[in-house]
Design a protein around this motif. Structure first.
Motif, PDB file in Angstrom:
ATOM      1  N   GLU A  66      63.047 -14.311  37.563  1.00  0.00           N
ATOM      2  CA  GLU A  66      64.362 -14.862  37.279  1.00  0.00           C
ATOM      3  C   GLU A  66      65.172 -15.035  38.564  1.00  0.00           C
ATOM      4  O   GLU A  66      65.879 -16.036  38.731  1.00  0.00           O
ATOM      5  CB  GLU A  66      65.116 -13.965  36.287  1.00  0.00           C
ATOM      6  N   ALA A  67      65.067 -14.085  39.475  1.00  0.00           N
ATOM      7  CA  ALA A  67      65.787 -14.206  40.754  1.00  0.00           C
ATOM      8  C   ALA A  67      65.325 -15.452  41.504  1.00  0.00           C
ATOM      9  O   ALA A  67      66.138 -16.169  42.097  1.00  0.00           O
ATOM     10  CB  ALA A  67      65.576 -12.954  41.595  1.00  0.00           C
ATOM     11  N   ARG A  87      63.035 -19.086  53.593  1.00  0.00           N
ATOM     12  CA  ARG A  87      64.294 -19.678  53.128  1.00  0.00           C
ATOM     13  C   ARG A  87      64.063 -21.120  52.669  1.00  0.00           C
ATOM     14  O   ARG A  87      64.541 -21.534  51.619  1.00  0.00           O
ATOM     15  CB  ARG A  87      65.314 -19.624  54.261  1.00  0.00           C
ATOM     16  N   HIS A  88      63.293 -21.877  53.429  1.00  0.00           N
ATOM     17  CA  HIS A  88      62.960 -23.253  53.041  1.00  0.00           C
ATOM     18  C   HIS A  88      62.108 -23.264  51.776  1.00  0.00           C
ATOM     19  O   HIS A  88      62.324 -24.082  50.873  1.00  0.00           O
ATOM     20  CB  HIS A  88      62.227 -23.970  54.179  1.00  0.00           C
ATOM     21  N   TRP A  89      61.126 -22.386  51.719  1.00  0.00           N
ATOM     22  CA  TRP A  89      60.242 -22.373  50.550  1.00  0.00           C
ATOM     23  C   TRP A  89      61.027 -22.020  49.287  1.00  0.00           C
ATOM     24  O   TRP A  89      60.849 -22.643  48.253  1.00  0.00           O
ATOM     25  CB  TRP A  89      59.095 -21.384  50.767  1.00  0.00           C
ATOM     26  N   TRP A  90      61.886 -20.997  49.376  1.00  0.00           N
ATOM     27  CA  TRP A  90      62.692 -20.629  48.195  1.00  0.00           C
ATOM     28  C   TRP A  90      63.590 -21.789  47.778  1.00  0.00           C
ATOM     29  O   TRP A  90      63.739 -22.054  46.589  1.00  0.00           O
ATOM     30  CB  TRP A  90      63.554 -19.410  48.484  1.00  0.00           C
ATOM     31  N   GLY A 102      68.197 -15.671  46.838  1.00  0.00           N
ATOM     32  CA  GLY A 102      67.561 -15.182  48.058  1.00  0.00           C
ATOM     33  C   GLY A 102      68.005 -13.786  48.430  1.00  0.00           C
ATOM     34  O   GLY A 102      67.243 -13.023  49.029  1.00  0.00           O
ATOM     35  N   ASP A 103      69.244 -13.434  48.079  1.00  0.00           N
ATOM     36  CA  ASP A 103      69.729 -12.092  48.374  1.00  0.00           C
ATOM     37  C   ASP A 103      68.903 -11.038  47.644  1.00  0.00           C
ATOM     38  O   ASP A 103      68.527 -10.011  48.230  1.00  0.00           O
ATOM     39  CB  ASP A 103      71.214 -11.971  48.017  1.00  0.00           C
ATOM     40  N   LEU A 104      68.587 -11.286  46.372  1.00  0.00           N
ATOM     41  CA  LEU A 104      67.774 -10.335  45.616  1.00  0.00           C
ATOM     42  C   LEU A 104      66.320 -10.349  46.085  1.00  0.00           C
ATOM     43  O   LEU A 104      65.692  -9.303  46.203  1.00  0.00           O
ATOM     44  CB  LEU A 104      67.846 -10.654  44.116  1.00  0.00           C
ATOM     45  N   LYS A 141      71.405 -18.690  47.426  1.00  0.00           N
ATOM     46  CA  LYS A 141      72.324 -17.568  47.628  1.00  0.00           C
ATOM     47  C   LYS A 141      71.627 -16.545  48.516  1.00  0.00           C
ATOM     48  O   LYS A 141      70.590 -16.010  48.141  1.00  0.00           O
ATOM     49  CB  LYS A 141      72.714 -16.942  46.297  1.00  0.00           C
ATOM     50  N   THR A 142      72.200 -16.290  49.672  1.00  0.00           N
ATOM     51  CA  THR A 142      71.545 -15.381  50.618  1.00  0.00           C
ATOM     52  C   THR A 142      72.338 -14.109  50.887  1.00  0.00           C
ATOM     53  O   THR A 142      71.825 -13.187  51.495  1.00  0.00           O
ATOM     54  CB  THR A 142      71.286 -16.091  51.955  1.00  0.00           C
ATOM     55  N   ASP A 143      73.595 -14.051  50.505  1.00  0.00           N
ATOM     56  CA  ASP A 143      74.410 -12.846  50.760  1.00  0.00           C
ATOM     57  C   ASP A 143      74.883 -12.223  49.461  1.00  0.00           C
ATOM     58  O   ASP A 143      75.031 -12.817  48.474  1.00  0.00           O
ATOM     59  CB  ASP A 143      75.629 -13.189  51.607  1.00  0.00           C
TER      60      ASP A 143
END
Length: 187
Positions: A67-68, A105-108, A74-76, A185-187
């Protein structure tokens, strides 16, 4: 007869449309709670924290991971890794949490982009090993954008992931646009 890989798991991510928004929300909350349980030191496998317990925790964690990823969290996802992660893939191995960050990061961003659905038709558990296959489908055309085979070595909720190997194939794009990266979402 086909094996039911999601039998006894809290959600089925083998195909699109099987997880409701409400269940997805619960899984995100659960993901945050699981991340809070990780210990600074990798716990030893012992009679108090044995392979059966670790496997049960990995089965509990698995739907939260899916689900994340579908929600571009990305943070999770990053929080699932230990500081001493070894990430072994075609370009690797990468060590720690910084070497693989830009690629991942690109792949996600690509596999969690709007109008595509990430699916994991196969997931298998054995102690701290979680092996799975995934593919990412265009919701409109049914086209496969990317696929992969992955093995995580995850020592339950207390340990997190310290080794990941992955074979990836991207058919449409390898690097995400700035627009797609901004949705992550990274933070």
């Amino acid at each position: 007869m086909a094996r039911k890989y999601y039998e006894h798991l809290s959600a089925d991510f083998s195909r699109p449309g099987l997880v409701s928004t409400q269940l997805g929300d619960q899984l995100i909350e659960q993901a945050e709670a699981i991340l809070a349980k990780r210990e600074q030191e990798l716990p030893a496998i012992s009679t108090e924290y044995d392979a059966d317990q670790i496997e049960a925790e990995n089965k509990e964690w698995w739907p939260t991971h899916c689900e994340a990823l579908r929600r571009a969290r990305g943070d999770l996802l990053r929080g699932e890794y230990r500081e001493d992660l070894v990430y072994f893939c075609q370009d690797g191995p990468f060590y720690g949490l910084t070497e693989q960050t830009e690629r991942e990061r690109h792949w996600w961003a690509l596999i969690a982009q709007p109008n595509v659905t990430m699916c994991w038709p196969i997931v298998m558990f054995w102690g701290e090993f979680v092996h799975f296959e995934w593919h990412c489908l265009d919701d409109e055309s049914g086209e496969t954008l990317a696929k992969g085979t992955v093995c995580w070595v995850r020592r339950g909720h207390r340990g997190g992931c310290y080794f990941k190997s992955e074979q990836l194939t991207f058919y449409r794009d390898v690097f995400a646009s700035q627009n797609l990266l901004s949705l992550l979402k990274t933070d």
